[in-house]
Design an enzyme around this catalytic site. Structure first.
Site, PDB file in Angstrom:
ATOM      1  N   ASP A 175      -9.840  -5.957  -4.243  1.00 53.55           N
ATOM      2  CA  ASP A 175      -9.290  -4.979  -3.267  1.00 53.55           C
ATOM      3  C   ASP A 175     -10.195  -3.504  -3.298  1.00 53.55           C
ATOM      4  O   ASP A 175     -10.768  -3.324  -4.014  1.00 53.55           O
ATOM      5  CB  ASP A 175      -8.030  -4.601  -4.143  1.00 53.55           C
ATOM      6  CG  ASP A 175      -7.287  -3.554  -3.138  1.00 53.55           C
ATOM      7  OD1 ASP A 175      -7.620  -2.601  -2.513  1.00 53.55           O
ATOM      8  OD2 ASP A 175      -5.844  -3.774  -3.093  1.00 53.55           O
ATOM      9  N   HIS A 191      -7.749  -5.388   0.470  1.00 57.15           N
ATOM     10  CA  HIS A 191      -6.406  -4.742   0.363  1.00 57.15           C
ATOM     11  C   HIS A 191      -5.553  -5.413   1.240  1.00 57.15           C
ATOM     12  O   HIS A 191      -4.208  -5.240   1.298  1.00 57.15           O
ATOM     13  CB  HIS A 191      -6.973  -3.225   0.867  1.00 57.15           C
ATOM     14  CG  HIS A 191      -5.687  -2.340   0.482  1.00 57.15           C
ATOM     15  ND1 HIS A 191      -5.285  -2.193  -0.893  1.00 57.15           N
ATOM     16  CD2 HIS A 191      -4.842  -1.708   1.344  1.00 57.15           C
ATOM     17  CE1 HIS A 191      -3.993  -1.371  -0.916  1.00 57.15           C
ATOM     18  NE2 HIS A 191      -3.888  -0.935   0.475  1.00 57.15           N
ATOM     19  N   SER A 236       0.763  -1.385   0.007  1.00 59.41           N
ATOM     20  CA  SER A 236       0.041  -0.012   0.150  1.00 59.41           C
ATOM     21  C   SER A 236       0.861   1.394  -0.035  1.00 59.41           C
ATOM     22  O   SER A 236       1.585   1.624  -0.930  1.00 59.41           O
ATOM     23  CB  SER A 236      -0.932   0.032   1.123  1.00 59.41           C
ATOM     24  OG  SER A 236      -2.030   0.878   1.241  1.00 59.41           O
TER      25      SER A 236
END
Length: 334
Positions: free
Chosen positions: A283, A320, A196
């Site tokens: 995601d 995610h 991320s």
């Protein structure tokens, strides 16, 4: 007479109510006038905290200097100074087959093991993470079981690291950690695994190194985003901004003023190291097509042999933050 008195009373009551409304209105105007400059000054700082979410530290009252409390009994905690006034909390975990030998050892011993020939993974976590988060601890255990060293830092402002996070600051921290490891790892392979926010930090650091004639040995980008070229509805940070009342009328989005760039696409065009992109099709923060676009850019800059992409079916529910639980992850990493 009674009628006249009643009319006067009614008129007086209306007059009093009108005055109170006027006073309340003037008070509200005064509050807005005073608070607007304050909010103009404070909102960018609020957005900074919301973008990085580094102040959200759960569970509370944990002692990050004691990794053994998290069942990491072959891990040492240390603090490294990335620049003046910035102390970074870092864990170093040795391969699981060295856990018995690691008992009671000091920092010097741990540092010496970095050059034992086993690959070293540096893990840069996301914007809501710290090195004691569940997924971070699982990744440490996973990599250690595969025979790898794991160096996991908290950026400035995260965990027990000092300072406040900025894009330049986080990039500086990443470069410092990488150079610190490389100076002690001999000929061992050093791989960056970034998740991320960490993907933006990592590609930024990669470009800085390229200017010095250095490439990463290898990079894994998990849940990668591209803030610079995503439209606002697809920006993973946009909802923090637009949910602040009146923000769109009074303030410029932070990414529009180059406060949070992380130009991953432009960075990938310059990178020449092996890259593995990991992304879940469900995601919930970064749509899969963003990852596919990043993959295509990276392949164009290099080739399909040096750039790989592994996607995970949406039915698995990883979204995610859940790729670490996939049973095929050890084979993918190998």
């Amino acid at each position: 007479s009674r009628h006249t008195g009643g009319s006067l009373t009614s008129t007086y009551t209306i007059y009093v109510r009108s005055r109170w409304r006027l006073k309340i209105g003037l008070l509200a105007l005064f509050i807005v006038t005073i608070s607007l400059p304050f909010s103009v000054k404070m909102l960018p700082q609020l957005i900074q905290h919301l973008v990085y979410t580094h102040r959200i530290r759960l569970p509370f009252f944990v002692d990050l200097s004691r990794p053994a409390d998290f069942s990491l009994n072959h891990t040492i905690n240390m603090y490294l100074t990335s620049e003046k006034g910035i102390s970074l909390g870092v864990w170093h975990t040795v391969p699981a087959n060295q856990w018995k030998e690691a008992q009671g050892k000091d920092l010097a011993w741990y540092q010496s093991t970095l050059s034992d020939g086993n690959p070293v993974f540096i893990y840069f976590h996301g914007n809501g993470g710290t090195r004691y988060d569940k997924y971070c601890i699982f990744i440490i255990a996973l990599l250690s079981a595969l025979g790898y060293h794991v160096v996991m830092p908290d950026y400035r402002g995260f965990g027990d690291s000092t300072g406040e996070p900025t894009e330049d600051g986080l990039t500086t921290d990443a470069l410092y950690i990488y150079n610190w490891v490389k100076a002690r790892s001999g000929n061992s392979l050093v791989v960056i695994w970034a998740h991320s926010l960490g993907t933006g930090v990592t590609t930024n650091a990669a470009v800085k190194l390229i200017k010095q004639g250095v490439d990463f040995d290898g990079v894994i980008l998990e849940g990668a985003f591209n803030t610079a070229q995503q439209q606002i509805p697809m920006n993973p940070f946009h909802w923090y901004y637009w949910k602040i009342p009146g923000a769109r009328y009074f303030y410029t989005p932070p990414w529009a003023t180059n406060n949070y760039i992380f130009p991953t696409v432009e960075n990938l065009k310059k990178m020449r190291c092996p890259i593995l992109i990991l992304h879940s099709k469900d995601d919930n923060l970064v749509p899969i097509k963003i990852a596919q676009g990043l993959y295509e850019v990276a392949v164009s800059a290099q080739n399909a042999e040096r750039v790989k992409m592994v996607t995970f079916d949406g039915s698995l529910g990883y979204q995610h933050n859940g790729l670490y639980i996939d049973p095929h992850m050890p084979d993918i990493l190998k």
